[in-house]
Write an enzyme that holds these catalytic residues in place. Structure first.
Site, PDB file in Angstrom:
ATOM      1  N   ASP A  23      35.078  47.042  40.777  1.00 52.57           N
ATOM      2  CA  ASP A  23      35.889  46.800  41.977  1.00 52.57           C
ATOM      3  C   ASP A  23      35.316  47.507  43.196  1.00 52.57           C
ATOM      4  OD1 ASP A  23      38.394  46.892  39.664  1.00 52.57           O
ATOM      5  OD2 ASP A  23      38.180  45.175  40.985  1.00 52.57           O
TER       6      ASP A  23
ATOM      7  N   ASP B 108      29.742  50.147  38.791  1.00 53.92           N
ATOM      8  CA  ASP B 108      31.197  50.037  38.898  1.00 53.92           C
ATOM      9  C   ASP B 108      31.491  48.570  39.214  1.00 53.92           C
ATOM     10  OD1 ASP B 108      33.944  50.575  39.811  1.00 53.92           O
ATOM     11  OD2 ASP B 108      33.112  50.356  41.813  1.00 53.92           O
TER      12      ASP B 108
END
Ligand code: XBP
Ligand code: MG
Length: 262
Positions: free
Chosen positions: A14, A12
């Site tokens: 953020d 991922d």
């Protein structure tokens, strides 16, 4: 089906690769409100609550309807006006400010690469800032660092829907059992598990440990020699040294698949 062993790690963005939300995206949203002459400002606490909705435009929609009480059609129009400006402003934040990688991330990426691991990204964020952010964080072209970069532009549904992870698996020609997903938030962990994958959570700045329990291992950071990791949740009693390494991820993957009878 014989499982080939761990083939790839999907990250991922953020909260996982860098703490981008509190002093990055939130600042860009507020600058967009100001430029458009809107009174709205998101403080750190409010933003933490709004993060339960992934995708910046959907987050704006949620705010305009549930906090500002606008009718849905008006809220949708305003969100569609604010979000592109916010995205441009966040690209400036990425280019002008130093958004550092999380502690130990670059060491971890290099270890995985040296161990022959394929690497990919699957994020809910917008491609126009994702690529420059990856370039800055990895200090090399994002497309050199990651074989596949799936962004919010490539999928219809946002996390906790697993669509972004399924698209990354498809582009890499891999199955769910071939990878470990690294996430930071409740929505991300839910998406990873919904994709049928092993999930390692590196607790994000806004994440609540109690809501990361669906992950197969939760730690506070990637670890550096002078900053050993803290184990926050280890349901399978995986042996975790002071820093995350490729061997730890391989072990986590093996233990999880054995526990699932694969
Ligand atoms: C995080 C998100 C994104 C960012 C804002 O995605 O939900 O929406 O908060 O970026 P992930 P955009 O954790 O999957 O990286 O405004 O471009 O959506
Ligand atoms: Mg995240």
């Amino acid at each position: 089906m014989k499982v080939k062993g761990l083939q790839a790690v999907i990250f991922d963005v953020d909260g996982t690769l860098a703490d981008t939300e509190r002093h990055g995206h939130r600042v860009a949203f507020n600058r967009a409100f100001e430029k458009l002459g809107l009174e709205d400002r998101w403080d750190e606490d409010l933003y933490g609550r709004l993060l339960k909705v992934t995708g910046g435009e959907r987050r704006l929609m949620h705010y305009f309807v549930d906090y500002r009480g606008l009718p849905e059609d008006e809220a949708a129009k305003l969100a569609a006006k604010v979000h592109p400006l916010k995205t441009d402003l966040f690209v400036s934040v990425v280019n002008d400010d130093e958004i550092p990688p999380r502690p130990g991330l670059l060491r971890f990426l290099n270890e995985l690469r040296d161990d022959g691991m394929r690497l990919a990204v699957a994020t809910t964020g917008t491609r126009s800032w994702v690529l420059p952010l990856l370039d800055k964080i990895c200090a090399r072209s994002s497309l050199e660092a990651f074989e596949v970069v799936v962004t919010g532009d490539d999928v219809r549904d946002r996390k906790p829907d697993p669509e972004a992870f399924f698209l990354a698996l498809d582009r890499m020609k891999l199955e769910s059992a071939d990878v470990v997903i690294v996430e930071d938030s409740r929505n991300g962990v839910k998406a990873a598990k919904a994709a049928g994958c092993v999930c390692l959570a590196v607790k994000g700045e806004y994440a609540d440990i109690g809501r990361l329990q669906g992950a197969d291992l939760v730690v506070d950071n990637f670890g550096e020699p002078d900053q050993p990791i803290q184990i926050l949740h280890n349901p399978l009693s995986v042996d975790v040294p002071a820093m995350l390494t490729s061997a730890v991820v391989r072990d986590l993957h093996d233990v999880c698949l054995r526990a699932e009878g694969q």
